[in-house]
Design an enzyme around this catalytic site. Sequence first.
Site, PDB file in Angstrom:
ATOM      1  N   GLY A 233      -6.027   4.865  -4.209  1.00 16.49           N
ATOM      2  CA  GLY A 233      -6.624   5.445  -3.018  1.00 16.49           C
ATOM      3  C   GLY A 233      -8.050   5.947  -3.142  1.00 16.49           C
ATOM      4  N   GLU A 268      -2.809   3.878  -9.959  1.00 15.97           N
ATOM      5  CA  GLU A 268      -2.799   2.461  -9.586  1.00 15.97           C
ATOM      6  C   GLU A 268      -3.880   2.159  -8.542  1.00 15.97           C
ATOM      7  OE1 GLU A 268       1.400   2.576  -8.777  1.00 15.97           O
ATOM      8  OE2 GLU A 268       1.073   3.219  -6.710  1.00 15.97           O
ATOM      9  N   PRO A 269      -5.147   2.242  -8.949  1.00 11.16           N
ATOM     10  CA  PRO A 269      -6.231   1.984  -7.995  1.00 11.16           C
ATOM     11  C   PRO A 269      -6.399   0.488  -7.730  1.00 11.16           C
ATOM     12  CG  PRO A 269      -7.125   2.335 -10.182  1.00 11.16           C
ATOM     13  CD  PRO A 269      -5.642   2.556 -10.294  1.00 11.16           C
ATOM     14  N   GLY A 270      -6.858   0.161  -6.543  1.00 13.82           N
ATOM     15  CA  GLY A 270      -7.186  -1.222  -6.214  1.00 13.82           C
ATOM     16  C   GLY A 270      -8.630  -1.298  -5.756  1.00 13.82           C
ATOM     17  N   ARG A 271      -8.851  -0.782  -4.546  1.00 16.13           N
ATOM     18  CA  ARG A 271     -10.161  -0.887  -3.904  1.00 16.13           C
ATOM     19  C   ARG A 271     -11.331  -0.465  -4.797  1.00 16.13           C
ATOM     20  NH1 ARG A 271     -10.572  -0.218   1.642  1.00 16.13           N
ATOM     21  NH2 ARG A 271      -8.603   0.899   1.518  1.00 16.13           N
ATOM     22  N   ARG A 307     -11.000  -6.479   8.393  1.00 16.76           N
ATOM     23  CA  ARG A 307     -11.077  -5.013   8.366  1.00 16.76           C
ATOM     24  C   ARG A 307     -11.785  -4.412   9.595  1.00 16.76           C
ATOM     25  NH1 ARG A 307     -12.862  -2.057   5.062  1.00 16.76           N
ATOM     26  NH2 ARG A 307     -11.081  -0.680   4.757  1.00 16.76           N
ATOM     27  N   CYS A 343     -11.371 -17.302  17.946  1.00 17.27           N
ATOM     28  CA  CYS A 343     -11.090 -17.039  19.362  1.00 17.27           C
ATOM     29  C   CYS A 343     -10.416 -15.686  19.574  1.00 17.27           C
ATOM     30  CB  CYS A 343     -10.221 -18.152  19.935  1.00 17.27           C
ATOM     31  SG  CYS A 343     -10.988 -19.734  19.727  1.00 17.27           S
TER      32      CYS A 343
HETATM   33  N1  LLP Z   1      -0.495   2.203  -4.673  1.00 23.77           N
HETATM   34  C1  LLP Z   1       0.198   2.068  -3.536  1.00 23.77           C
HETATM   35  C2  LLP Z   1       1.608   2.483  -3.501  1.00 23.77           C
HETATM   36  C3  LLP Z   1      -0.424   1.548  -2.401  1.00 23.77           C
HETATM   37  O1  LLP Z   1       0.262   1.444  -1.269  1.00 23.77           O
HETATM   38  C4  LLP Z   1      -1.781   1.148  -2.463  1.00 23.77           C
HETATM   39  C5  LLP Z   1      -2.445   0.588  -1.302  1.00 23.77           C
HETATM   40  C6  LLP Z   1      -2.464   1.285  -3.686  1.00 23.77           C
HETATM   41  C7  LLP Z   1      -1.780   1.834  -4.777  1.00 23.77           C
HETATM   42  C8  LLP Z   1      -3.889   0.924  -3.846  1.00 23.77           C
HETATM   43  O2  LLP Z   1      -4.713   1.663  -2.997  1.00 23.77           O
HETATM   44  P1  LLP Z   1      -6.312   1.574  -3.128  1.00 23.77           P
HETATM   45  O3  LLP Z   1      -6.694   2.163  -4.458  1.00 23.77           O
HETATM   46  O4  LLP Z   1      -6.692   0.142  -3.053  1.00 23.77           O
HETATM   47  O5  LLP Z   1      -6.805   2.364  -1.976  1.00 23.77           O
HETATM   48  N2  LLP Z   1      -5.641  -3.054   3.790  1.00 23.77           N
HETATM   49  C9  LLP Z   1      -6.180  -1.720   3.766  1.00 23.77           C
HETATM   50  C10 LLP Z   1      -5.720  -0.953   2.551  1.00 23.77           C
HETATM   51  C11 LLP Z   1      -4.226  -0.848   2.439  1.00 23.77           C
HETATM   52  C12 LLP Z   1      -3.811  -0.144   1.186  1.00 23.77           C
HETATM   53  C13 LLP Z   1      -2.346  -0.250   0.983  1.00 23.77           C
HETATM   54  N3  LLP Z   1      -1.878   0.402  -0.179  1.00 23.77           N
HETATM   55  C14 LLP Z   1      -7.695  -1.822   3.854  1.00 23.77           C
HETATM   56  O6  LLP Z   1      -8.225  -2.911   4.021  1.00 23.77           O
HETATM   57  O7  LLP Z   1      -8.380  -0.812   3.790  1.00 23.77           O
END
Ligand code: LLP
Length: 415
Positions: A233, A268-271, A307, A343
């Site tokens: 997050g 568990e970061p992604g973004r 997005r 479209c």
């Molecule tokens: N862990 C869990 C349980 C999650 O649900 C998520 C993201 C993450 C980790 C990773 O979160 P991050 O570090 O990437 O913020 N599609 C949306 C984002 C949805 C995120 C869903 N869960 C967007 O484009 O902003």
Amino acid sequence: MTKWLTKPLREKIQQLARMEGTPFYLYHAPTIVSRCRTLKRYFTPLKPVWYYAVKANPRLAILRLIRQQGFGAEVVSAGEIYIAEKAGFSPASILFNGNGKTPQEVEYALQQGVRQFNFDALDQWELLEKMGKKYETSVRAFLRLNPCIRIEHPHLAVGDAESKFGLSFEEAVAEIPRLKKARYAPIGGVHCHVGSQILSEEPFLEGARKASRLFRLLKQKGLPVEDLNLGGGFGVPYHPSEKPFPFPGLMKGLKKILNGLPAQISYEPGRFLVAEAGILVCRVISIKQNERKTIVVVDGGLTENIRPALYGAYHPVFPPGEPLVPHPPSSIPRPTDVVGPVCESSDFFALNIPFPEVKIGDWIAVGNCGAYCASMQSNYNSRLFPAEYLIQGGKVRLIRHRQPLPSLLFLEPPP
Ligand code: LLP
């Protein structure tokens, strides 16, 4: 922002756009590596275990890069397990999350050797017990706590009281007697993800407070908890008015909250690792002037970055040859909309922005497209998935082919 988009690189992009066609995604490996290191550096005192949220960007080349930085993989489907393993993640370094795992998915995970699962509901924990019995194996089950914290955007808020994710503190406590009877899926820890694209430390601290309280209580009651997973997050600045995530403040608060807690911390970061390392390169295909504004149509759209349409998200749009300063959100005499060819009227990258004159054939880049763009792309309008490139070791490498036209019919049985 997209600091890595230097002048020589922009020239390379122009060449690539001319020779290989647009749209395409372009990622910058050094930025991803540096993001992994930044996180690890800030969190050194907590010695966390790191999992990369594969959903942010599941490309093999990117997964490999992140795995080499010592990250495991956080997955939410059998498909993500499959890809993570192909990228070299060992089953022991994979954590299977998600609020609705099917029996088939759990079986697939077990067959692949995955043994760490979170669960959001009692029936999902019972599924783990049942499958553990069937496969005569023990798994570690992490109870997902819904921390009941409100985050600004309703779609990115997964940790508020109304959300479908997790069990509330009270629900979790009420289930302790049942969870203590676990035979195949003992409760190995607490999981708490407060939301996504968060730019202040307070929600994380609040989540850590609640999750560590539950952890202590479960331990006290004799459950075999060892892990505290505090989710992902960490936000990134999409808009020029947004500031980078305040890690020093977060660390200060976390040290106090987690002090003396007998838990292995994980995140568990992604973004944060990939968002700013990617752009979407498009080309101008049509320009029209109406009474009030200029409309620039480019060959990428919501199929490549949904997005703005889905969340009202801001993404900077970089015109060619311009200094790489994102546009200010000011009111201007003759604004421009940068839109796609899909479209849907929600198919736009930016509305009412000041934009220099462009001509048909010019390329433009949409910034911060490394996370949740390619992974959320679609074939709507039967558009083809674009090619993807990675800049690594000073070279531009193709990491995903443009989808070939006949593949649109691959899944249809012959007449
Ligand atoms: N862990 C869990 C349980 C999650 O649900 C998520 C993201 C993450 C980790 C990773 O979160 P991050 O570090 O990437 O913020 N599609 C949306 C984002 C949805 C995120 C869903 N869960 C967007 O484009 O902003």
